[in-house]
Design a protein around this motif. Structure first.
Motif, PDB file in Angstrom:
ATOM      1  N   HIS A  95      -0.688  -6.401   6.299  1.00 19.44           N
ATOM      2  CA  HIS A  95      -1.353  -5.171   6.732  1.00 19.44           C
ATOM      3  C   HIS A  95      -1.651  -4.265   5.539  1.00 19.44           C
ATOM      4  N   ARG A  96      -0.745  -4.169   4.601  1.00 20.17           N
ATOM      5  CA  ARG A  96      -0.951  -3.348   3.401  1.00 20.17           C
ATOM      6  C   ARG A  96      -2.169  -3.850   2.621  1.00 20.17           C
ATOM      7  N   ASP A  98      -4.645  -5.701   3.852  1.00 20.62           N
ATOM      8  CA  ASP A  98      -5.816  -5.514   4.696  1.00 20.62           C
ATOM      9  C   ASP A  98      -6.318  -4.070   4.607  1.00 20.62           C
ATOM     10  N   LEU A  99      -5.427  -3.107   4.658  1.00 20.80           N
ATOM     11  CA  LEU A  99      -5.830  -1.704   4.549  1.00 20.80           C
ATOM     12  C   LEU A  99      -6.450  -1.421   3.181  1.00 20.80           C
ATOM     13  N   ARG A 102      -9.929  -2.716   3.142  1.00 24.95           N
ATOM     14  CA  ARG A 102     -10.784  -1.814   3.922  1.00 24.95           C
ATOM     15  C   ARG A 102     -11.169  -0.572   3.112  1.00 24.95           C
ATOM     16  N   ILE A 152      -5.343  -2.575  13.568  1.00 21.32           N
ATOM     17  CA  ILE A 152      -5.682  -1.973  12.277  1.00 21.32           C
ATOM     18  C   ILE A 152      -5.207  -0.526  12.204  1.00 21.32           C
ATOM     19  N   HIS A 155      -1.312   1.901  11.859  1.00 22.95           N
ATOM     20  CA  HIS A 155      -0.761   2.467  10.637  1.00 22.95           C
ATOM     21  C   HIS A 155      -1.069   3.965  10.517  1.00 22.95           C
ATOM     22  N   PHE A 156      -2.170   4.386  11.105  1.00 22.77           N
ATOM     23  CA  PHE A 156      -2.624   5.760  10.965  1.00 22.77           C
ATOM     24  C   PHE A 156      -2.155   6.670  12.096  1.00 22.77           C
TER      25      PHE A 156
END
Length: 182
Positions: A95-96, A98-99, A102, A152, A155-156
Motif C-alpha cells: 500500500h505504501r 501504491d500510494l 499514485r 486505496i 489510508h486517508f
C-alpha cells in the motif's frame, strides 16, 4: 565484497519512493543505504531513468499480476477471492508503494498512463468477481468502484468511528460491499 544484486537496487528504490517520492530515488543515496559504491549500479542500469522504469515494472508485477495469479490459483468463490486480493494488494508494504506511485503519477504523465492501465486491470478483476453473484451492471460498477476506492482511500480516512477502530470500520464497509444482493 559481494556484488549488490539488481533486485536489491530495485527494492531500495521502491523503499525510497515510498518514503520520499521519486525525488528520493537517487543513486548516491541508494548506494549509501545499501552500503556499496554507486559504481555497481551502472553494471545493471543505464542511469536513473532505467531504475525508475524497472521499479514501476516491479510494482506492477508484484502488486497486481502476481496477486491476481495467486488469487486465481488459490481459487474459492468470488467473495473469498476479492477479500484475498484486497489483503494481498493493500498490505502495508504494498500500500505504501501504491500510494507513492499514485502521488508520482500526479506529476508524470507516463506514470499516470501506467497507473491507469493497472487500475483498469484491478477494476476488471473486481467487475468479473462481482459479476459472478450480481447481475445488475450498475450495481457491479458501483460495488467495484466503492471496493477499489475503499482499498486505496482507507489510508486517508481519519474520521472517528464511534464504537469501532478505523480498521474495524473499514472492514465493516468492505464486508457490506461483499454481501449478496437482496
Amino acid at each position: 565484497m559481494a556484488r549488490t544484486t539488481r533486485a536489491r537496487w530495485v527494492e531500495a528504490g521502491l523503499e525510497a519512493l515510498a518514503q520520499g517520492g521519486p525525488d528520493a530515488v537517487r543513486v548516491e543515496t541508494l548506494a549509501a543505504r545499501l552500503g556499496v559504491t554507486k559504481g555497481g549500479f551502472y553494471g545493471y542500469f543505464n542511469g536513473r531513468p532505467a531504475l525508475l522504469a524497472e521499479m514501476l515494472d516491479e510494482w506492477e508485477r508484484r502488486c497486481t499480476r502476481e496477486i491476481i495469479a495467486q488469487v486465481d490459483a488459490e481459487g474459492g468463490d468470488a467473495v473469498e477471492r476479492i477479500r484475498r486480493a484486497g489483503q494481498l494488494s493493500f498490505s502495508e508494504g504494498f500500500h505504501r508503494i501504491d500510494l507513492a506511485v499514485r502521488a508520482w503519477a500526479r506529476h508524470d504523465q507516463s506514470v499516470a498512463e501506467r497507473l491507469r492501465r493497472i487500475d483498469n486491470e484491478r477494476m476488471e478483476f473486481l467487475r468479473a468477481m462481482f459479476g459472478t453473484f450480481i447481475t445488475d451492471a450498475d450495481e457491479i460498477e458501483a460495488r467495484s468502484t466503492l471496493a477499489f476506492a475503499l482499498a486505496i482511500g482507507r489510508h486517508f480516512i481519519v474520521v472517528d468511528h464511534p464504537g469501532y477502530t478505523r480498521r474495524e470500520a473499514v472492514h465493516l464497509a468492505g464486508e457490506h460491499l461483499l454481501r449478496p444482493p437482496r
